[in-house]
Design a protein around this motif. Structure first.
Motif, mmCIF file in Angstrom:
data_model
loop_
_atom_site.group_PDB
_atom_site.id
_atom_site.type_symbol
_atom_site.label_atom_id
_atom_site.label_comp_id
_atom_site.label_asym_id
_atom_site.label_seq_id
_atom_site.Cartn_x
_atom_site.Cartn_y
_atom_site.Cartn_z
ATOM 1 N N PRO A 693 0.852 -1.188 0.000
ATOM 2 C CA PRO A 693 0.000 0.000 0.000
ATOM 3 C C PRO A 693 0.889 1.241 0.000
ATOM 4 C CG PRO A 693 0.123 -0.901 2.203
ATOM 5 C CD PRO A 693 0.879 -1.844 1.317
ATOM 6 N N PHE A 694 0.362 2.329 -0.521
ATOM 7 C CA PHE A 694 1.175 3.541 -0.602
ATOM 8 C C PHE A 694 1.220 4.215 0.760
ATOM 9 C CE2 PHE A 694 2.991 7.332 -2.158
ATOM 10 C CZ PHE A 694 3.609 6.963 -3.340
ATOM 11 N N THR A 695 2.421 4.525 1.234
ATOM 12 C CA THR A 695 2.511 5.159 2.556
ATOM 13 C C THR A 695 3.309 6.453 2.466
ATOM 14 O OG1 THR A 695 4.514 3.919 3.044
ATOM 15 C CG2 THR A 695 2.451 2.976 3.811
ATOM 16 N N VAL A 696 2.974 7.388 3.348
ATOM 17 C CA VAL A 696 3.799 8.590 3.512
ATOM 18 C C VAL A 696 4.053 8.745 5.013
ATOM 19 C CG1 VAL A 696 2.895 9.806 1.501
ATOM 20 C CG2 VAL A 696 1.763 10.091 3.693
ATOM 21 N N THR A 697 5.060 9.519 5.374
ATOM 22 C CA THR A 697 5.290 9.725 6.804
ATOM 23 C C THR A 697 4.426 10.887 7.277
ATOM 24 O OG1 THR A 697 7.047 11.298 6.443
ATOM 25 C CG2 THR A 697 7.682 8.991 6.540
ATOM 26 N N ASP A 698 4.297 11.012 8.581
ATOM 27 C CA ASP A 698 3.377 12.023 9.112
ATOM 28 C C ASP A 698 3.876 13.440 8.868
ATOM 29 O OD1 ASP A 698 5.470 11.410 10.758
ATOM 30 O OD2 ASP A 698 4.433 11.936 12.615
ATOM 31 N N HIS A 699 5.168 13.599 8.498
ATOM 32 C CA HIS A 699 5.679 14.955 8.273
ATOM 33 C C HIS A 699 5.753 15.324 6.796
ATOM 34 C CE1 HIS A 699 6.294 16.251 12.294
ATOM 35 N NE2 HIS A 699 6.935 15.143 12.611
ATOM 36 N N THR A 700 5.131 14.499 5.940
ATOM 37 C CA THR A 700 5.120 14.848 4.515
ATOM 38 C C THR A 700 4.246 16.082 4.310
ATOM 39 O OG1 THR A 700 5.154 12.472 4.115
ATOM 40 C CG2 THR A 700 4.741 13.887 2.205
ATOM 41 N N ASP A 707 -0.045 16.104 -4.705
ATOM 42 C CA ASP A 707 0.599 15.750 -5.970
ATOM 43 C C ASP A 707 0.593 14.254 -6.207
ATOM 44 O OD1 ASP A 707 1.238 17.689 -7.632
ATOM 45 O OD2 ASP A 707 3.407 17.660 -7.285
ATOM 46 N N ILE A 708 0.874 13.493 -5.146
ATOM 47 C CA ILE A 708 0.904 12.026 -5.266
ATOM 48 C C ILE A 708 -0.489 11.515 -5.634
ATOM 49 C CG2 ILE A 708 1.180 9.882 -3.963
ATOM 50 C CD1 ILE A 708 3.340 11.305 -2.309
ATOM 51 N N PHE A 709 -1.501 12.023 -4.953
ATOM 52 C CA PHE A 709 -2.879 11.601 -5.240
ATOM 53 C C PHE A 709 -3.240 11.901 -6.693
ATOM 54 C CE2 PHE A 709 -3.706 10.980 -0.771
ATOM 55 C CZ PHE A 709 -4.719 10.042 -0.776
ATOM 56 N N ARG A 710 -2.801 13.083 -7.133
ATOM 57 C CA ARG A 710 -3.175 13.512 -8.467
ATOM 58 C C ARG A 710 -2.465 12.689 -9.533
ATOM 59 N NH1 ARG A 710 -2.006 19.440 -8.507
ATOM 60 N NH2 ARG A 710 -3.858 19.786 -7.276
ATOM 61 N N LYS A 711 -1.158 12.503 -9.349
ATOM 62 C CA LYS A 711 -0.364 11.883 -10.415
ATOM 63 C C LYS A 711 -0.505 10.371 -10.450
ATOM 64 C CE LYS A 711 2.627 15.600 -11.445
ATOM 65 N NZ LYS A 711 2.996 16.457 -10.317
ATOM 66 N N LEU A 712 -0.706 9.766 -9.278
ATOM 67 C CA LEU A 712 -0.799 8.301 -9.259
ATOM 68 C C LEU A 712 -2.244 7.837 -9.209
ATOM 69 C CD1 LEU A 712 2.094 7.422 -6.814
ATOM 70 C CD2 LEU A 712 2.104 7.273 -9.285
ATOM 71 N N GLY A 713 -3.168 8.796 -9.064
ATOM 72 C CA GLY A 713 -4.578 8.407 -9.003
ATOM 73 C C GLY A 713 -4.882 7.526 -7.808
ATOM 74 N N LEU A 714 -4.336 7.869 -6.639
ATOM 75 C CA LEU A 714 -4.537 7.018 -5.462
ATOM 76 C C LEU A 714 -5.969 7.093 -4.958
ATOM 77 C CD1 LEU A 714 -1.424 7.588 -3.218
ATOM 78 C CD2 LEU A 714 -1.817 5.814 -4.891
ATOM 79 N N ARG A 715 -6.329 6.057 -4.215
ATOM 80 C CA ARG A 715 -7.647 6.052 -3.588
ATOM 81 C C ARG A 715 -7.483 6.356 -2.104
ATOM 82 N NH1 ARG A 715 -11.639 0.860 -4.067
ATOM 83 N NH2 ARG A 715 -13.240 1.611 -2.668
ATOM 84 N N GLN A 716 -6.428 5.784 -1.513
ATOM 85 C CA GLN A 716 -6.109 6.145 -0.138
ATOM 86 C C GLN A 716 -4.606 5.983 0.056
ATOM 87 O OE1 GLN A 716 -8.105 3.006 -0.356
ATOM 88 N NE2 GLN A 716 -6.118 2.065 -0.661
ATOM 89 N N CYS A 717 -4.128 6.543 1.161
ATOM 90 C CA CYS A 717 -2.697 6.521 1.405
ATOM 91 C C CYS A 717 -2.537 6.408 2.918
ATOM 92 C CB CYS A 717 -2.156 7.821 0.835
ATOM 93 S SG CYS A 717 -0.562 8.255 1.401
ATOM 94 N N LEU A 718 -1.654 5.530 3.382
ATOM 95 C CA LEU A 718 -1.510 5.314 4.823
ATOM 96 C C LEU A 718 -0.387 6.192 5.364
ATOM 97 C CD1 LEU A 718 -1.834 1.436 4.709
ATOM 98 C CD2 LEU A 718 -3.559 3.066 5.420
ATOM 99 N N VAL A 719 -0.564 6.655 6.599
ATOM 100 C CA VAL A 719 0.447 7.515 7.213
ATOM 101 C C VAL A 719 1.172 6.722 8.294
ATOM 102 C CG1 VAL A 719 0.835 9.714 8.377
ATOM 103 C CG2 VAL A 719 -1.070 9.460 6.795
#
Length: 752
Positions: A693-700, A707-719
């Motif tokens: 699953p796509f993850t980002v850190t809490d300080h992103t 940008d990530i949501f837009r370019k990769l077309g994500l549905r959700q992303c975990l922190v």
């Protein structure tokens, strides 16, 4: 991803066969609910897996090789079919609209299915001045009472014109209401949203295609102030969807489907207007589909001039630098009209949504049609179809024109070649036409605001072009007369000698049309391309560019959204616009859920949750998926599982697998531990777990997340923070946050 895997035979034998039961993909895994967003990354990896499988198999036998070749070609076949069908539909719609528009005024006696123009083609009795009058074509009054002229005939024709208009629009709105509610409007806001990964089932279905095609003809013929360009994009996308379902490569993969759907919008018109996700190979295929559609349209020849363009113009005179001033002024007018139109139309549509008005769509359409027809008939410029009006406004006055706009006073001792007619003083016909055009301009400006967005198919291209073309022609005639009467002024001196042809009013109409279209839709590059695509005038790209850029600047000064983006916002579709800039300094931790006071995040553990726990969790929450962690204490993230897949897997296992009961433990690990015989049969669900699953850190920074949501077309992303799960951000959270940052109501971002 979840559905790929080895063949079921290997898994169904051997000891752990019940454990591995799920390694055989079961139906519907990886599909989506209605009004949900698709997961682009997952769709992509599924397609890659499918492709890999086919490639490896193709080395085994000739038959598999042929199958792999067929699979590779299916994309081109789909494009060919789309091109053929959408080209045919466009041609048929054009012919039908011509015939039905003329039906409001009269009928062809030699063959009732001929439009006015076709009826008089074959006639030998037409004279050059009255080329539209021939005995085969009779107006209704003449047919019924025998009198062609006079007050009674006028009233009868007027009455029948209004009656036909009401009949057409009533039929259109009733068909839309009863058979395909999704066929209303222009369809472009919804298609933009669908292409960005949202699912609206039935929006591109067979019924929508059929009803949209029929009602589009009715709506345009009823004389309402609407065009057919937008709805034709919707029709082409429906064709794409129809042919997708024939090939499993597309029907089973929502991401691949979107590649095909974005192809019909290829005319540069929509490439920049609609597409969100547009890989390069799609561009080639779209080019091919456009080629086929153009070829089909050329075979049907709906415009009767063997050309593919709607308004064919040829101007003979160059333009001069000084003319850039009126061109830029037309650009300013276009930008102002665009802003006015968007604000007024959105206010009216919001009113329709929130008040009693929205409950009576049929009455509304009838009322607007009635008002339009009653006001339109007395003015010859609004009586005819809008595209005819535009082509007359675009026309240059040659020696052969019989239109009122060309009623200039000729110099009796003029002996010049036919096509180079010098500027002449305007005659009474031109002044009369100017009055009528000024009234038509006001009428079009007001009525289009109320027409766009009603429950019938309605495009916006033609009405906005009409507004611009009328304004442009008026300005053009004014400049022309100034140049004629004051050719000794310093601005005219250099380029306008007496007896020369200096100003082409038709060109001003074209520039005005481009400016207004730009003001409403906020397209620039594609707009200039469309304009010379429609008109075939290459020399005039600079005036068009000047006007398009000015209109965009002026309109952007009042608000960045074009009409389609505004409608997306009004309807609350979850659409992340590629052009929106996110400039705020927030972090992922500010947007993720759960917030400080919220209940903790709903998670599953990898080896200690029972079937009953999972079912309770699904029943008590409405989340679209759940993160899977090692244990509740460590909260170390393993993967993410979709709610729908989980529900289907458990339902499937309970039906087909012995020994799975409420107390069975669900395992997401590689191997389930050996359990004593007394324990109930475990259920292994590693197969439906997304391990990446796509993850980002809490300080992103949120800017990066958007940008990530837009370019990769994500549905959700975990922190996460150092591998520990903290929270989740969904596309709707991002949209809500963006709305909040712009001081809008965040709750409006739901599909409503």
């Amino acid at each position: 991803s979840c559905v790929s895997g080895s063949t079921p035979t290997e898994e169904m034998n051997g000891a752990g066969n019940l454990m591995d039961f799920l390694d055989e993909p079961f139906p519907d895994v990886g599909t989506y609910e209605d009004f949900h967003t698709i997961d682009w990354l997952r769709e992509k990896s599924r397609d890659t897996d499918r492709h890999r499988k086919i490639t490896s198999k193709s080395k085994e036998s000739i038959w598999e090789l042929i199958k792999s070749l067929l699979d590779a070609w299916s994309g081109w076949v789909v494009m060919l079919l789309i091109g053929l069908l959408s080209g045919t539909l466009a041609g048929v719609i054009d012919l039908a609209v011509d015939w039905m528009t003329d039906l409001k005024e009269g009928v062809c006696l030699s063959a009732f299915w001929y439009s006015h123009e076709q009826c008089c083609w074959t006639s030998n009795e037409t004279t050059f001045d009255d080329r539209d009058k021939c005995p085969q074509w009779q107006k209704w009054a003449e047919l019924m009472t025998g009198h062609a002229e006079g007050g009674g005939a006028y009233v009868l024709n007027y009455f029948l014109y209004v009656l036909w208009a009401l009949l057409f629009s009533f039929l259109a709105v009733s068909l839309v209401r009863v058979f395909a509610p999704y066929a209303c409007g222009s369809g472009i806001p919804e298609i933009k949203t669908i292409l960005s990964g949202f699912i609206i089932r039935g929006y591109l279905g067979k019924w929508t295609l059929l009803i949209k095609t029929v009602t589009l003809v009715l709506a345009v013929s009823s004389g309402l102030s609407l065009g057919k360009e937008g709805p034709l994009v919707h029709v082409a996308c429906c064709c794409g969807n129809l042919f997708c379902s024939l090939f499993s490569k597309y029907s089973k993969n929502e991401g691949k489907r979107r590649e095909v759907r974005s192809a019909p919008d290829v005319s540069p018109l929509s490439l920049l207007q609609v597409s969100y996700y547009f890989p390069l190979k799609t561009l080639w295929r779209s080019f091919f589909a456009a080629l086929v559609a153009a070829f089909t349209l050329r075979s049907i020849n709906p415009f009767g001039n063997s050309r593919l363009v709607l308004f064919y113009v040829e101007y003979h005179t160059p333009w001069y630098m000084a003319e850039l001033v009126p061109f830029i002024l037309l650009g300013v007018f276009g930008g102002l009209w665009g802003t006015l139109f968007i604000r007024a139309n959105i206010a009216w549509c919001r009113r329709r949504k929130t008040t009693q008005l929205g409950k009576y769509p049929v009455l509304e359409v009838i009322a607007v049609t009635g008002i339009t027809a009653v006001l339109a008939y007395p003015n010859p410029y609004t009586r005819r179809s809008t595209s005819e009006l535009i082509s007359e406004l675009f026309n240059d006055c040659g020696a052969l024109e019989s239109s009122q706009l060309c009623d200039y006073i000729n110099n009796p001792n003029m002996s010049r070649p036919v096509d180079d007619i010098p500027d002449r003083p305007a005659g009474p016909g031109v002044y009369n036409a100017l009055w009528q055009l000024a009234l038509a301009l006001v009428f079009k400006i007001v009525i289009t605001i109320f027409t766009f967005g009603m429950k019938i198919p309605s495009g916006l291209f033609i009405p906005s072009m009409a507004v611009g073309a009328i304004a442009g022609r008026i300005v053009g005639i004014a400049v022309e007369q100034m140049a004629y009467h004051h050719h000794d002024w310093i601005i005219f001196k250099n380029w306008c000698r007496p007896g020369a042809d200096c100003v082409t009013p038709g060109l001003y109409a074209m520039v005005g049309a481009a400016a207004c279209l730009g003001g409403v839709t906020r397209m620039t590059v594609s707009l200039v391309v469309i304009m010379f695509e429609l008109t075939g005038g290459l020399e005039y790209i600079v005036p068009l560019m000047a006007a398009a850029v000015t209109s965009k600047w002026v309109a952007d000064a009042f608000g960045k959204e074009g009409i389609y983006e505004s409608h997306i916002q009004l309807n609350g579709y979850p659409y992340l616009d590629v052009r929106d800039e996110f400039t705020h300094r927030t972090l992922a931790t500010d947007v993720m859920r759960p917030r400080r006071n919220d209940p903790t995040l709903a998670v599953l553990t990898q080896d200690s949750t029972t079937v009953e726990d999972v079912e309770t969790l699904i029943k008590d929450t409405d989340y679209n998926g759940f993160p899977v962690v090692v244990s509740r204490e460590s909260e170390r993230l393993i993967g993410f599982v979709q709610r729908r897949d989980l529900t289907l897997a458990i339902k499937n296992a309970r039906q087909k697998q012995d020994g799975v009961v409420s107390s069975s433990v669900v395992y997401f690990t590689e191997d389930a531990p050996q359990l004593p015989a007394s324990n109930p049969q475990p259920l292994k669900l590693r197969r439906i777990l997304n391990l990446s699953p796509f993850t980002v850190t809490d300080h992103t920074p949120m800017e990066t997340v958007v940008d990530i949501f837009r370019k990769l077309g994500l549905r959700q992303c975990l922190v996460t923070r150092s591998g520990r799960l903290l929270g989740i951000i969904t596309k709707k959270d991002v949209l809500r946050h963006m709305a909040q940052m712009m001081n809008q109501d965040p709750e409006s971002i739901m599909f409503n």
